[in-house]
Structure formats: C-alpha cells, structure tokens
Scaffold this motif. Structure first.
Motif, PDB file in Angstrom:
ATOM      1  N   GLY A 172       9.050 -23.288  14.957  1.00 20.95           N
ATOM      2  CA  GLY A 172      10.179 -24.180  15.161  1.00 20.95           C
ATOM      3  C   GLY A 172      10.952 -23.953  16.445  1.00 20.95           C
ATOM      4  O   GLY A 172      11.942 -24.649  16.704  1.00 20.95           O
ATOM      5  N   ASN A 173      10.512 -22.995  17.259  1.00 19.81           N
ATOM      6  CA  ASN A 173      11.169 -22.774  18.552  1.00 19.81           C
ATOM      7  C   ASN A 173      10.735 -23.845  19.543  1.00 19.81           C
ATOM      8  O   ASN A 173       9.611 -24.351  19.474  1.00 19.81           O
ATOM      9  CB  ASN A 173      10.812 -21.384  19.093  1.00 19.81           C
ATOM     10  CG  ASN A 173      11.241 -20.272  18.169  1.00 19.81           C
ATOM     11  OD1 ASN A 173      12.366 -20.271  17.678  1.00 19.81           O
ATOM     12  ND2 ASN A 173      10.353 -19.318  17.922  1.00 19.81           N
ATOM     13  N   TYR A 174      11.613 -24.169  20.485  1.00 19.94           N
ATOM     14  CA  TYR A 174      11.320 -25.221  21.454  1.00 19.94           C
ATOM     15  C   TYR A 174      10.727 -24.638  22.741  1.00 19.94           C
ATOM     16  O   TYR A 174      11.212 -23.621  23.254  1.00 19.94           O
ATOM     17  CB  TYR A 174      12.594 -25.989  21.807  1.00 19.94           C
ATOM     18  CG  TYR A 174      13.031 -26.976  20.746  1.00 19.94           C
ATOM     19  CD1 TYR A 174      12.674 -28.323  20.832  1.00 19.94           C
ATOM     20  CD2 TYR A 174      13.801 -26.561  19.660  1.00 19.94           C
ATOM     21  CE1 TYR A 174      13.072 -29.227  19.856  1.00 19.94           C
ATOM     22  CE2 TYR A 174      14.203 -27.459  18.681  1.00 19.94           C
ATOM     23  CZ  TYR A 174      13.840 -28.794  18.781  1.00 19.94           C
ATOM     24  OH  TYR A 174      14.227 -29.690  17.813  1.00 19.94           O
ATOM     25  N   TYR A 175       9.661 -25.303  23.242  1.00 20.78           N
ATOM     26  CA  TYR A 175       9.121 -24.930  24.544  1.00 20.78           C
ATOM     27  C   TYR A 175      10.099 -25.388  25.627  1.00 20.78           C
ATOM     28  O   TYR A 175      10.615 -26.522  25.566  1.00 20.78           O
ATOM     29  CB  TYR A 175       7.758 -25.590  24.784  1.00 20.78           C
ATOM     30  CG  TYR A 175       6.695 -25.168  23.800  1.00 20.78           C
ATOM     31  CD1 TYR A 175       6.240 -23.857  23.752  1.00 20.78           C
ATOM     32  CD2 TYR A 175       6.139 -26.088  22.907  1.00 20.78           C
ATOM     33  CE1 TYR A 175       5.264 -23.461  22.854  1.00 20.78           C
ATOM     34  CE2 TYR A 175       5.165 -25.699  21.997  1.00 20.78           C
ATOM     35  CZ  TYR A 175       4.727 -24.385  21.979  1.00 20.78           C
ATOM     36  OH  TYR A 175       3.761 -24.009  21.074  1.00 20.78           O
ATOM     37  N   THR A 176      10.343 -24.538  26.601  1.00 15.22           N
ATOM     38  CA  THR A 176      11.309 -24.865  27.650  1.00 15.22           C
ATOM     39  C   THR A 176      10.817 -24.403  29.013  1.00 15.22           C
ATOM     40  O   THR A 176       9.974 -23.510  29.130  1.00 15.22           O
ATOM     41  CB  THR A 176      12.677 -24.198  27.395  1.00 15.22           C
ATOM     42  OG1 THR A 176      12.509 -22.774  27.401  1.00 15.22           O
ATOM     43  CG2 THR A 176      13.269 -24.626  26.074  1.00 15.22           C
ATOM     44  N   GLU A 210       7.507 -21.053  35.039  1.00 18.06           N
ATOM     45  CA  GLU A 210       7.384 -20.268  33.817  1.00 18.06           C
ATOM     46  C   GLU A 210       7.671 -21.138  32.593  1.00 18.06           C
ATOM     47  O   GLU A 210       8.527 -22.024  32.636  1.00 18.06           O
ATOM     48  CB  GLU A 210       8.351 -19.081  33.830  1.00 18.06           C
ATOM     49  CG  GLU A 210       8.023 -18.039  34.887  1.00 18.06           C
ATOM     50  CD  GLU A 210       8.913 -16.812  34.807  1.00 18.06           C
ATOM     51  OE1 GLU A 210       9.651 -16.675  33.800  1.00 18.06           O
ATOM     52  OE2 GLU A 210       8.878 -15.987  35.740  1.00 18.06           O
ATOM     53  N   VAL A 211       6.948 -20.847  31.506  1.00 17.60           N
ATOM     54  CA  VAL A 211       7.179 -21.534  30.233  1.00 17.60           C
ATOM     55  C   VAL A 211       7.604 -20.492  29.206  1.00 17.60           C
ATOM     56  O   VAL A 211       6.965 -19.452  29.053  1.00 17.60           O
ATOM     57  CB  VAL A 211       5.920 -22.269  29.737  1.00 17.60           C
ATOM     58  CG1 VAL A 211       6.151 -22.854  28.342  1.00 17.60           C
ATOM     59  CG2 VAL A 211       5.537 -23.374  30.715  1.00 17.60           C
ATOM     60  N   HIS A 212       8.696 -20.788  28.515  1.00 17.82           N
ATOM     61  CA  HIS A 212       9.232 -19.908  27.482  1.00 17.82           C
ATOM     62  C   HIS A 212       9.530 -20.745  26.242  1.00 17.82           C
ATOM     63  O   HIS A 212       9.378 -21.963  26.242  1.00 17.82           O
ATOM     64  CB  HIS A 212      10.536 -19.259  27.955  1.00 17.82           C
ATOM     65  CG  HIS A 212      10.398 -18.396  29.164  1.00 17.82           C
ATOM     66  ND1 HIS A 212      10.326 -17.031  29.102  1.00 17.82           N
ATOM     67  CD2 HIS A 212      10.327 -18.715  30.488  1.00 17.82           C
ATOM     68  CE1 HIS A 212      10.225 -16.529  30.313  1.00 17.82           C
ATOM     69  NE2 HIS A 212      10.214 -17.528  31.171  1.00 17.82           N
ATOM     70  N   THR A 213      10.001 -20.075  25.198  1.00 15.63           N
ATOM     71  CA  THR A 213      10.563 -20.784  24.052  1.00 15.63           C
ATOM     72  C   THR A 213      11.995 -20.309  23.850  1.00 15.63           C
ATOM     73  O   THR A 213      12.347 -19.178  24.193  1.00 15.63           O
ATOM     74  CB  THR A 213       9.764 -20.519  22.752  1.00 15.63           C
ATOM     75  OG1 THR A 213       9.734 -19.118  22.470  1.00 15.63           O
ATOM     76  CG2 THR A 213       8.361 -21.069  22.852  1.00 15.63           C
ATOM     77  N   ILE A 214      12.809 -21.214  23.304  1.00 19.50           N
ATOM     78  CA  ILE A 214      14.160 -20.851  22.889  1.00 19.50           C
ATOM     79  C   ILE A 214      14.321 -21.257  21.426  1.00 19.50           C
ATOM     80  O   ILE A 214      13.613 -22.131  20.931  1.00 19.50           O
ATOM     81  CB  ILE A 214      15.255 -21.513  23.757  1.00 19.50           C
ATOM     82  CG1 ILE A 214      15.146 -23.035  23.731  1.00 19.50           C
ATOM     83  CG2 ILE A 214      15.231 -20.986  25.170  1.00 19.50           C
ATOM     84  CD1 ILE A 214      16.278 -23.736  24.474  1.00 19.50           C
TER      85      ILE A 214
END
Length: 346
Positions: free
Chosen positions: A288-292, A299-303
């Motif tokens: 359920g974390n969002y890709y950002t 860079e690609v992370h999740t929040i």
C-alpha cells in the motif's frame, strides 16, 4: 621465651603461606580472565589487511552481487553508476578481516549437518595478489546465536563464529546504496502546498499569516485544522524503500510514474530563501505504499500511504474555513481585545 619465639615463627610462616597463596590465586584468576577474554574475542583463523581486498561477492536477497574497487573506491560490478554506500559495505569487510572463530571443530566427516550443502551465504573475497578466500556460512545455532562457517580448502574443519557477519549482510541491494535526502521540511517552515490528482486540484498557501485555499471552484480562507493536519503529514515525510537509482523515461511506467497520478509541490523556507520541490506520486506496491520520485531525480522510492491519502481525501470546498471556525476565531479575537482593554484600564 622459647615458646614465644616458636609462636612468632609459626605466625610468620602462616602469614607467608597466606601471602603466597593469595599471589598464586591472583595469578590464576588473571590467567583465567585473559583466557576468557581471548575465548570471547575468538581465535583468528584468517586475516588480511582490508586494503588488500579488491573484490567482495555475496548473495543479497537470493541474488549474487559483486563489489569491486576501482581507483580506490568501491563500485558495483557491471554498474559503475550505482551509488555504493561504502560505510555499509565496510561493515561486512570489518566482520571478516580478521576472521575470528569461537570454536574449531576438526575432522568433521559430515559437514552437511552444519548446513554447508545449503549455506546461508557464500562470501568470496578477492585479494590484490590475485588469490581468493571463500567463506561458506552454514546453519545458525539457535541455542547460542552463532553461525557455522567453513573456509576454502578446509574440507574437515568447521568453525563457529558470532553473528556479526550475518548481521552485516542486508536483505536488499539498495541497503548498500547512498540515497538522496528529502528536503529539510518542518511544519513551521512550510509556506505552501499544491496538490493535483485525477479527481482534484488545489493550492494552500500562507498570506499575511493566514492560510488560503485556491482552486478553480473556490478561493477563500482555509480551514486551519485541516491545514495543520496536512502540513504535519508532509513535515514528517520519509522514504520507506529505495528501489532504483537510475530510472527514467519508459522505465518509470512500471511504477505509474511515467504519467504520475498525483503530484505534490511543497513550498518552504530554508536559509531565509523560498524553495520548492515537487513529489511525483504513482501506483502503490503490495503493502500500500506509494511509488514516488522527486522532480529532477532519477531515484525511485516509496512513501507511506498515510502521507499521501490525506491529500486525496479532501475536495477544495472541504478545505474552506467553516462558519463555526470563523465564529470561534472571532470570539477568540474579541476575548483577546477585551483582555487587552482590561489591562489598559488597570
């Protein structure tokens, strides 16, 4: 007189025996302490100067990776752009150089009973002279917390080592990468938020110490409770996972970031200057974390979802200050004025 002399001699001898016994016991205790300390530290079974290491290979999350030195700096083999966090990699290097064993089991006929046929990990250390050392980490002894380990070319010797080596091997490749930092945002230095999604679009901004909301539908003073909620959420924003360091173009589509479903632009004060950053928000992962992705970054992370969904849950009309809130503020202002007048009269 003779009896007194004999008594004194016996006393002196007894005292000498006590002193001698004390000194012997002290030496034995000191020796035992030294042996105990040596046992706790472990016997060195292999060592090299860490400067001699030029390659380290091991399994991360079930895949084999190799880090190698180029011009004195560690790089990920086959990807020189990977931002290696040398501090994290050095944790593993420190754990194996020197390599110390708590126990040595010799003449082991069946190494499979110590997990050597299906090891937890196999670490290959490449040295500057072209030679290699291979460390095979077998089972974990649940009662002691230690691991079994074998060196290359030691078919019948198994060592027990502490958990430092295992603890220095992380689950994901990006645990070994330097991450970009999010802006230094606090609730007090945020001056504006602009949010856009498929369903809504609005701006919140501070003007003359009053928060305003503006969209195609409304332009009014903002609800201070909601504004406080949203600025508090974004001031605590953090990355959950680090997924890619060099992702752009069509590769972003897998995260829903080629055409992001939402964007959030944050305006804030830093070093007495106005700054802004835009966070692109894509799909969600299995948790359920969002890709950002930050604007201007590859860079690609999740929040965490809790940092995005409050912005999705309000329409511009719901962000407008209510009549009750206006009355409450008016009463508060009137009360302050009355108090001020009373103090003046006194």
């Amino acid at each position: 007189m003779k009896r007194k002399t004999i008594t004194m001699s016996v006393t002196v001898l007894a005292l000498a025996a006590l002193v001698g016994g004390y000194m012997t016991l002290k030496e034995q205790n000191e020796k035992a302490e030294e042996e105990e300390a040596l046992l706790a530290e472990g016997e060195t079974v292999w060592e090299t100067d860490s400067d001699n290491l030029e390659k380290v290979s091991f399994s991360i999350g079930g895949s084999e990776y190799t880090f190698q030195k180029e011009n004195g700096e560690w790089q990920l083999a086959d990807d020189e752009t990977f931002p290696v966090d040398e501090t994290v990699l050095e944790e593993l290097i420190t754990a194996v150089t020197p390599l110390k064993a708590l126990r040595t089991l010799t003449d082991v006929e069946d190494t499979a009973q110590y997990g050597m046929e299906e090891p937890q990990n196999v670490i290959t250390l490449g040295l500057s002279d072209g030679t290699e050392q291979v460390l095979t980490i077998g089972d974990n002894n649940e009662s002691t917390g230690n691991d079994y380990l074998m060196l290359a070319n030691s078919d019948f010797t198994v060592y027990t080592v502490n958990s430092d080596i295992r603890a220095a091997i992380y689950d994901g490749l990006y645990d070994y990468a330097v991450s970009e930092e999010l802006p230094a945002i606090t609730q007090t230095n945020i001056t504006g938020l602009a949010f856009t999604s498929a369903d809504t679009s609005y701006m919140l901004y501070e003007e003359d110490d009053v928060w305003k909301v503006e969209s195609d539908e409304v332009k009014d003073n903002a609800n201070t409770d909601i504004t406080s909620e949203l600025t508090a959420q974004i001031s605590g924003v953090y990355y959950v996972d680090y997924l890619e360091h060099n992702c752009e173009g069509e590769d972003l589509a897998q995260y829903g970031l080629a055409e992001p479903s939402s964007t959030l632009t944050i305006t804030y004060e830093e070093d007495e200057s106005a700054r802004s950053r835009t966070i692109k928000i894509g799909d969600t992962d299995s948790e359920g974390n969002y890709y950002t992705q930050l604007s201007g970054s590859t860079e690609v992370h999740t929040i965490a979802s809790g940092m995005v969904e409050p912005f999705l849950s309000y329409t511009p009309e719901e962000l407008v200050r209510t009549g009750n809130e206006s009355e409450t503020e008016a009463e508060s202002t009137t009360g302050e004025e009355s108090e001020s007048e009373t103090e003046t009269e006194e």
